[in-house]
Scaffold this active site. Structure first.
Site, mmCIF file in Angstrom:
data_model
loop_
_atom_site.group_PDB
_atom_site.id
_atom_site.type_symbol
_atom_site.label_atom_id
_atom_site.label_comp_id
_atom_site.label_asym_id
_atom_site.label_seq_id
_atom_site.Cartn_x
_atom_site.Cartn_y
_atom_site.Cartn_z
ATOM 1 N N ASP A 122 11.010 10.079 -8.149
ATOM 2 C CA ASP A 122 10.727 9.459 -6.846
ATOM 3 C C ASP A 122 11.573 8.209 -6.650
ATOM 4 O O ASP A 122 11.080 7.159 -6.252
ATOM 5 C CB ASP A 122 9.240 9.119 -6.740
ATOM 6 N N VAL B 62 0.856 -1.184 0.000
ATOM 7 C CA VAL B 62 0.000 0.000 0.000
ATOM 8 C C VAL B 62 0.888 1.228 0.000
ATOM 9 O O VAL B 62 1.808 1.340 0.820
ATOM 10 C CB VAL B 62 -0.930 0.024 1.236
ATOM 11 N N GLY B 63 0.663 2.150 -0.933
ATOM 12 C CA GLY B 63 1.443 3.378 -1.033
ATOM 13 C C GLY B 63 0.588 4.594 -0.772
ATOM 14 O O GLY B 63 -0.601 4.494 -0.416
ATOM 15 N N GLY B 64 1.196 5.759 -0.947
ATOM 16 C CA GLY B 64 0.491 6.997 -0.666
ATOM 17 C C GLY B 64 -0.621 7.287 -1.661
ATOM 18 O O GLY B 64 -1.573 7.989 -1.333
ATOM 19 N N MET B 65 -0.499 6.760 -2.897
ATOM 20 C CA MET B 65 -1.490 7.081 -3.918
ATOM 21 C C MET B 65 -2.174 5.856 -4.494
ATOM 22 O O MET B 65 -3.182 5.983 -5.187
ATOM 23 C CB MET B 65 -0.827 7.871 -5.049
ATOM 24 N N ALA B 66 -1.602 4.652 -4.259
ATOM 25 C CA ALA B 66 -2.170 3.460 -4.871
ATOM 26 C C ALA B 66 -1.845 2.234 -4.029
ATOM 27 O O ALA B 66 -0.966 2.255 -3.173
ATOM 28 C CB ALA B 66 -1.638 3.282 -6.300
ATOM 29 N N VAL C 232 -1.017 -1.995 -4.519
ATOM 30 C CA VAL C 232 -0.558 -2.961 -5.516
ATOM 31 C C VAL C 232 -1.031 -4.353 -5.096
ATOM 32 O O VAL C 232 -0.866 -4.756 -3.931
ATOM 33 C CB VAL C 232 0.973 -2.937 -5.659
#
Length: 638
Positions: free
Chosen positions: A141, A26-30, A32
């Protein structure tokens, strides 16, 4: 407890095609997921934007740009993108699935890497970024979380979600997207990010791999940002004693706070990395850092670094402090004791004191208001060198250099100054220069018939780069001049875009046959045709007479350009070979015997042509003949 069970997407068939099996990260925008493409029956990674961001057109555009950007790269060290789409509130990318771990996982487990392992990871990362940079993209990034290490050892760069074209890397929103620990100073202060910002991030990642910790740390993101702006990345050898100086120099070059002092892009940094590796011995490459302990995870090495929106740092106003001493607190003073003796006249002394006091106060006021300041001289329209010299003459320094498009100022000249010309700045202060990149859109010039050197110069003057150069024959365009370009003349492009050129090889020359001629005659013939001649030092056996040309490097009838070189090989004469005796043998046996010895065979039969035994041969068995010559055999009749 498996948290993926609580994820509403796990187990769902997305867009009627992709079965979501498990959540990976889990990332800041999406988020996976590991998924199965039910149409092609292949495992893949599904990157799904957080639904609350899917309503933001800017985020969706950035998300889709990742797919288009990566699809253009098609590099073995870049995680591939197969598909993009949307299913209701879920906007997704279908990507290559790389079973393995991230570089962050490795650093969390091992703390620090040996130099050889660090370079083994860095080089494919730079190869991937180099392909992106040469294609006109900036990652923006780079961090260990975005470096995937497959179970088979392959290294791939992921998450091009913040990728931007080189020509559109200035963010005017007042905020910066990125990861605090890896942001370059110019990203923080000015919101700009070109290829050198990726180079800076790679330098920080290399430092982290070599030492097990980040170069800058703090209790808050603001403290880390401040250090990026004001503190150089320390030498890795300060944390790992005995580390090779070449690695210190590599980190220092990549993380220079002034972007102009860094390698221009990942391709240049990759070349420097390979030079550094070549200079190191096995003992230096395989030295184990003290931080590489299985149980000890250095400070910050295991922390996940989320991509986030970071407010851009603005220059703080200078606080002016008075240089005059504060008045002392007054207190009642005892009456002076009566003086004895004659009084001296006080009038002249009071006048002198008053004058001195007036001068002192006037000087202090002047210093506060004007004396400690310098006015910024006018340098607009000057070259960077001219502006730097004029500022130095005024006692000022250039603190930073930025670049921007301008339809008014010529490329490479100063288009803006901060503080502006005429404004006051403290003595020995710094000034920021903005240099013009020329117009935002430039047209490809018509270079047909222009010599290559002049064509390169013309492209540079227009703000374009020379791309791939190929050569073709042309009867109408002089040798060495441009036949055409790709894109074609008049096409509009961003500055610094590459323009491929096709250069004329001149009218083709049909290569004549000079085999069998003397070296002198062959040389004269070829030179008259416009070719250069080189005679090979070694001679060979051939059917040609000794001293004549046995072979030529360009075959008869092939096409060559004027000035091309053809190599001639001189004959030592035929090689003499002993002729086998084949009388009495069957025809096929005799033919094979002679051909194995290096001769051509001619069969002659006598009437009535029913026999199959050799009755005679044109060259007597046991004698010698030239290799490759013809031996006739006679077959006797019945």
């Amino acid at each position: 407890m498996d948290t993926t069970l609580q994820d509403p997407l796990v187990g769902r068939l997305l867009d009627g095609r992709y079965r979501v099996d498990a959540r990976i990260a889990v990332g800041g925008m999406a988020t996976v997921y590991r998924a199965l493409d039910t149409r092609l029956d292949r495992e893949l990674a599904l990157k799904v934007m957080h639904p609350d961001l899917a309503t933001d057109a800017a985020f969706v555009e950035r998300f889709m740009r990742e797919a288009k950007s990566v699809a253009r790269l098609a590099h073995p060290n870049v995680v591939g993108v197969f598909d993009q789409g949307a299913d209701g509130a879920y906007v997704y990318l279908a990507m290559e699935y790389v079973p393995g771990c991230t570089l962050r996982d490795v650093l969390r487990e091992r703390g620090a890497l040996r130099p050889r392992a660090a370079l083994d990871v860095l080089e494919p990362v730079l190869a991937a970024l180099g392909a992106a940079h040469r294609a006109g993209f900036v990652h923006r990034d780079m961090k260990p979380e975005n470096v995937l290490i497959g179970d088979d050892g392959r290294v791939k760069v992921a998450d091009f979600g913040l990728v931007r074209a080189v020509g559109s890397v200035t963010d005017t929103s007042g905020a910066v997207l990125g990861t605090v620990s890896y942001l370059a100073p110019e990203q923080i202060e000015h919101g700009t990010a070109d290829t050198r910002a990726d180079v800076y991030a790679c330098g920080v990642v290399l430092y982290e791999m070599l030492t097990g910790g980040k170069p800058h740390s703090g209790d808050t993101p603001a403290q880390v940002l401040y250090q990026h702006l004001n503190t150089d990345v320390p030498a890795p050898s300060a944390a790992v004693p005995g580390l090779a100086v070449e690695l210190d120099e590599l980190v220092a070059a990549a993380t220079a706070r002034n972007p102009d002092l860094r390698p221009y892009d990942a391709v240049e940094l990759l070349a420097r990395t390979r030079e550094a590796r070549a200079a190191l011995g096995d003992e230096q490459l395989d030295a184990e850092p003290p931080q590489a302990r299985a149980q000890a995870v250095p400070d910050g090495a295991g922390d996940e670094d989320p991509t986030s929106v970071i407010p851009r740092v603005r220059p703080l106003p200078v606080e002016h402090t008075s240089l005059l001493p504060a008045p002392a607190a007054t207190a009642a003073e005892p009456a002076p004791a009566p003086r004895r003796g004659p009084r001296r006249p006080r009038g002249p002394l009071l006048v002198v004191a008053a004058v001195l006091l007036a001068l002192g106060i006037g000087s202090g006021v002047w210093y506060i208001n004007s004396g400690q300041f310098t006015r910024v001289p006018a340098v607009l329209g000057q070259t960077e060198a001219q502006a730097t010299q004029r500022l130095a003459d005024a006692g000022l320094e250039v603190g930073a250099t930025e670049r921007a498009f301008s339809d008014v100022y010529e490329r490479g000249t100063v288009m803006a100054v901060d503080p502006a010309p005429g404004e006051r700045i403290r003595g020995n202060g710094t000034v920021t220069l903005t240099l013009s990149r020329g117009p935002r859109i430039v047209k490809v010039p018509n270079l047909k018939g222009t010599p290559l050197a002049e064509a390169r110069k013309a492209l540079a003057e227009e703000g374009l780069a020379t791309g791939v150069i190929t050569y073709e024959f042309s009867r109408s365009v002089a040798q060495g001049a441009v036949i055409g370009s790709d894109p074609e003349p008049g096409t509009e492009r961003n500055p610094d875009s590459a323009v491929a050129l096709v250069v004329s090889k001149g009218a083709p020359i049909e290569v004549p046959s000079v085999t069998g001629e003397s070296v002198e005659d062959a040389t004269a013939t070829l030179q008259e045709a416009g070719l250069k001649v080189v005679v090979a030092p070694e001679r060979i056996h051939s059917p040609e007479e000794a001293g004549s040309v046995a072979a030529q490097s360009l075959a008869e009838g092939s096409r060559a350009a004027k000035g091309d070189t053809i190599t001639l090989t001189v004959s030592k004469g035929p090689k003499m070979v002993e002729v086998p005796d084949v009388v009495g043998m069957k025809t096929d046996e005799a033919r094979a015997e002679l051909e194995d010895a290096g001769f051509e065979v001619k069969v002659e039969k006598t009437f009535p042509y029913l026999g199959d035994t050799v009755a005679g041969q044109s060259v007597e068995g046991g004698s010698t003949a030239a290799e490759g010559s013809t031996v006739s055999i006679t077959i006797k009749g019945l």
